[in-house]
Design an enzyme around this catalytic site. Structure first.
Site, PDB file in Angstrom:
ATOM      1  N   ARG A 412       0.811  -1.218   0.000  1.00  0.00           N
ATOM      2  CA  ARG A 412       0.000   0.000   0.000  1.00  0.00           C
ATOM      3  C   ARG A 412       0.842   1.265   0.000  1.00  0.00           C
ATOM      4  O   ARG A 412       1.736   1.445   0.810  1.00  0.00           O
ATOM      5  CB  ARG A 412      -0.943  -0.015   1.201  1.00  0.00           C
ATOM      6  CG  ARG A 412      -1.943   1.122   1.192  1.00  0.00           C
ATOM      7  CD  ARG A 412      -3.002   0.894   2.250  1.00  0.00           C
ATOM      8  NE  ARG A 412      -3.918  -0.171   1.871  1.00  0.00           N
ATOM      9  CZ  ARG A 412      -4.474  -0.998   2.746  1.00  0.00           C
ATOM     10  NH1 ARG A 412      -4.187  -0.922   4.011  1.00  0.00           N
ATOM     11  NH2 ARG A 412      -5.323  -1.920   2.321  1.00  0.00           N
ATOM     12  N   HIS A 442       3.851 -10.762   1.936  1.00  0.00           N
ATOM     13  CA  HIS A 442       4.392  -9.912   2.999  1.00  0.00           C
ATOM     14  C   HIS A 442       5.609 -10.552   3.659  1.00  0.00           C
ATOM     15  O   HIS A 442       6.317  -9.904   4.432  1.00  0.00           O
ATOM     16  CB  HIS A 442       3.297  -9.644   4.037  1.00  0.00           C
ATOM     17  CG  HIS A 442       3.620  -8.565   5.007  1.00  0.00           C
ATOM     18  ND1 HIS A 442       3.893  -8.810   6.335  1.00  0.00           N
ATOM     19  CD2 HIS A 442       3.725  -7.220   4.852  1.00  0.00           C
ATOM     20  CE1 HIS A 442       4.142  -7.671   6.957  1.00  0.00           C
ATOM     21  NE2 HIS A 442       4.045  -6.697   6.083  1.00  0.00           N
ATOM     22  N   ARG A 571       2.299  -2.811  19.630  1.00  0.00           N
ATOM     23  CA  ARG A 571       2.528  -1.392  19.343  1.00  0.00           C
ATOM     24  C   ARG A 571       1.240  -0.653  18.997  1.00  0.00           C
ATOM     25  O   ARG A 571       0.962   0.418  19.509  1.00  0.00           O
ATOM     26  CB  ARG A 571       3.522  -1.224  18.187  1.00  0.00           C
ATOM     27  CG  ARG A 571       3.621   0.222  17.689  1.00  0.00           C
ATOM     28  CD  ARG A 571       4.685   0.370  16.628  1.00  0.00           C
ATOM     29  NE  ARG A 571       4.450  -0.459  15.469  1.00  0.00           N
ATOM     30  CZ  ARG A 571       3.742  -0.100  14.403  1.00  0.00           C
ATOM     31  NH1 ARG A 571       3.156   1.084  14.357  1.00  0.00           N
ATOM     32  NH2 ARG A 571       3.612  -0.904  13.362  1.00  0.00           N
TER      33      ARG A 571
END
Length: 699
Positions: A412, A442, A571
């Site tokens: 993206r 990925h 996170r």
């Protein structure tokens, strides 16, 4: 409103999108910290702005993909699509108010830091002359007023670009008022800079343009001018095609164009915007007041422009000077070493940015020139601007090596750059694969095949982060370099899955998606629960970017109820609700947000005293398990496993960058409270081998 909050609080899961909003609040909190200087604070404010842009384009855009077609959905919060939209947009508006207030609070300190942001009217006569000259020579030729009236169709206003909406009326005429639009050039700096001996004056170009409207609208009455910006839906999926090889890049290019002209999901406008203009835009874009973010006087639309100030030559010295990277624990030095020789002797675990990416780049560059190297296979997701990785692959192809590259062009906002670089490699003779169907690749893997006398050796690199020299200095990531045959077999097998038509049932050292990862991780979680019930020591520590997959969360809840102590370091998005009585009392969640972006994924399972530790590219998300090619690798070497355990232990010890998640989904910043401050973004530069060997996660 009360009913909405009741539904949210009763749910055992936390909304992915509301959790993300909490994350961006933690980033904004960095801009409030007294320890940071002004330029560091402006940097974090800029980061929150780019985060919010992407969130509106993708997540709010995705929500409108349901709403616009009359479809409904139930969010993890228990809310249906429309009430959830209202809750989310209200949260985004409140966040925008906090951004603006923080900027206005910081603004008075600009002058004592030798710069100011000024409007045109605040300039001296000499400065006005300079700004006007810049307008005439540079800005004016690039401007194109676009009128909307019965003779001109409504113009397509581009995504995330500053636009003036100007309402005009012909002089001495009964003609109705008209609106025109001026899009400010996106390839010019946001600020016109006036550099003087003792200070720098930054003038927003919109103020210069506004002052010179008479050059654009002659012999008409300018009733009003309103500066605004629209954010469009950028969430799209590629359609499957029988002839995917021929049509893939063209299909991608078409989809990228829709991102520029898609459905408007947010409008930012300056305070005092023309009511008639706003009414027309709301009607045109089918948005309500809840979609509109108002920027107060004295603030700015789009704080990403602050990078121009932060990175200005006059102020670069004020940014944090990071320590020099240290060698990995299994290397004494990283300068000019024969990486093939080293890797035949031992594995290397790199922990970025505390360890430099140079050993990996050296390996690639040595492989490109080494006459004994036969082939290189690599997956690429995001690249640095002037990528040494690409240059090494081009050199390898030029030297006659077989180079296979899986370029994920669906990464993206990096799609266009990836397509460009992939085509460069293809022209050089590399075998390039543009993704694997509807799956996004990925995983981060490298395989080098080298003939040494009569034997063929293979060298692998497996990572949580991208092959990107720039982000390796900003993101915390972990990667393993090895010549272990068992690793090499798995990586080669996985490449066969990616590039061919192979469906292996299992690997010795990898957990992969989309076939097995959810199932294998839940199996490891369940095993800890079984151990706890049997009175065997148990424990789970997981560090990742996001935790959202419902099945994985439910498995963690069950393990918690069985008595397993679970420590999560997440996170960003966390849809698990910790500390709920009878559900998750044994689970704690913390988030670390600070100087570096925490990007590592580490999975620790106590395993009755013989820990299993995995690292890799995957988060615990539906998209990671079902819609991506992902991999986690087990760390076998005892020293490197202990290093990974120490990394987790340090994360749990941090009391400077850490936030603890409460049962209601809110986060509280952890303070030293009498203890010595422990900042992992400093402490990891000091790690010694003897410290690593003593690290424990549970008693």
């Amino acid at each position: 409103m009360q009913n909405t909050q009741n539904l949210i609080s009763k749910s055992d899961l936390i909304s992915r999108d509301l959790s993300w909003l909490q994350f961006n609040h933690r980033v904004l909190d960095q801009a409030r910290k007294e320890k940071r200087n002004l330029f560091e604070k402006l940097k974090f404010l800029a980061i929150t702005s780019s985060n919010a842009d992407e969130f509106n384009m993708i997540r709010v855009g995705s929500l409108y993909n349901y709403l616009d077609y009359g479809n409904d959905r139930i969010d993890y919060s228990g809310l249906r699509a429309i009430p959830f939209k209202n809750e989310l947009l209200a949260g985004l508006k409140e966040f925008g108010k906090q951004q603006n207030q923080l900027f206005l609070d910081l603004k008075p300190s600009f002058r004592k830091h030798n710069f100011e942001i000024k409007g045109y009217d605040e300039l001296t006569d000499k400065q006005k002359k300079s700004a006007s000259k810049y307008f005439e020579k540079t800005i004016f030729p690039m401007l194109t007023p676009m009128v909307f009236d019965p003779y001109h169709s409504f113009p397509i206003l581009m995504n995330n670009i500053l636009i003036f909406g100007v309402v005009t009326k012909a002089l001495r005429s009964r003609e109705k008022k008209k609106m025109s639009f001026i899009q400010l050039p996106q390839n010019l700096p946001r600020f016109f800079e006036i550099n003087e001996k003792d200070k720098v004056t930054f003038v927003p170009i919109e103020r210069i343009v506004q002052q010179h409207f008479d050059r654009l609208f002659k012999n008409v009455d300018i009733i009003s001018s309103s500066l605004f910006r629209v954010t469009r839906n950028g969430d799209f999926t590629l359609e499957e095609s029988e002839d995917i090889e021929a049509n893939f890049l063209e299909e991608m290019k078409k989809k990228l164009k829709t991102r520029k002209t898609g459905r408007v999901v947010r409008m930012e406008i300056e305070e005092g915007g023309d009511p008639w203009l706003i009414k027309q835009l709301k009607k045109r874009y089918e948005i309500g007041s809840e979609n509109i973010k108002v920027t107060p006087d004295g603030s700015l639309i789009d704080f990403t422009c602050l990078w121009q100030i932060v990175n200005h030559e006059e102020f670069k010295s004020f940014l944090t000077i990071r320590p020099k990277p240290v060698p990995p624990v299994s290397m004494t030095d990283v300068e000019h070493q024969d990486m093939f020789k080293i890797l035949k002797d031992r594995d290397i675990l790199l922990h970025h940015p505390y360890n430099t990416i140079e050993p990996l780049l050296d390996l690639l560059e040595q492989a490109a020139d080494d006459p004994h190297v036969l082939s290189i296979k690599l997956t690429i997701y995001r690249l640095a601007k002037d990528s040494r990785v690409v240059e090494a692959l081009l050199q390898a192809a030029e030297n006659g090596k077989h180079v296979s590259v899986l370029f994920e062009v669906k990464a993206r906002f990096d799609e266009e750059n990836n397509m460009k670089q992939a085509q460069r490699l293809q022209k050089a003779g590399c075998f390039v694969i543009y993704g694997v169907g509807s799956l996004k690749t990925h995983t981060k893997l490298l395989l080098i095949v080298r003939k040494e006398k009569e034997k063929v050796n293979r060298f692998v690199h497996m990572s949580s982060g991208n092959y990107n020299e720039a982000t390796s200095k900003l993101y915390t990531d972990m990667s393993l370099l090895s010549s272990d045959e068992s690793y090499a077999n798995d990586v080669q097998e996985f490449f066969n899955v990616i590039t061919g038509h192979s469906m292996p049932e299992e690997y010795d050292n990898l957990i992969t998606a989309p076939t097995q990862m959810r199932k294998d991780l839940i199996k490891l979680i369940n095993k800890e629960g079984e151990n706890a019930k049997a009175g065997i020591p148990s424990g789970i520590v997981i560090k990742l970017n996001s935790l959202q997959d419902k099945d994985a969360i439910m498995a963690l809840y069950e393990a918690s109820k069985a008595g397993v102590p679970i420590k999560l370091i997440v996170r960003g998005i966390c849809c698990l609700r910790p500390g709920r009585e009878g559900l998750s009392e044994n689970i704690t969640v913390r988030s670390i947000v600070g100087e570096y972006l925490e990007h590592s994924r580490i999975f620790y399972f106590h395993n009755g005293g013989d820990p299993k530790v995995y690292c890799g590219s995957a988060d615990m998300m539906v998209r990671s398990f079902d819609r991506r090619l992902e991999s986690l690798f087990i760390i076998k070497d005892s020293l490197l496993k202990q290093q990974a355990i120490n990394i987790l232990a340090y994360n749990l010890k941090d009391n400077v960058n850490s936030y603890e998640m409460k049962e209601d989904g809110e986060y509280v910043h952890l303070e030293p409270n009498g203890e010595s401050p422990f900042d992992i973004h400093q402490e990891f530069y000091k790690v010694k081998r003897e410290v690593i060997m003593k690290a424990k996660l549970f008693g």
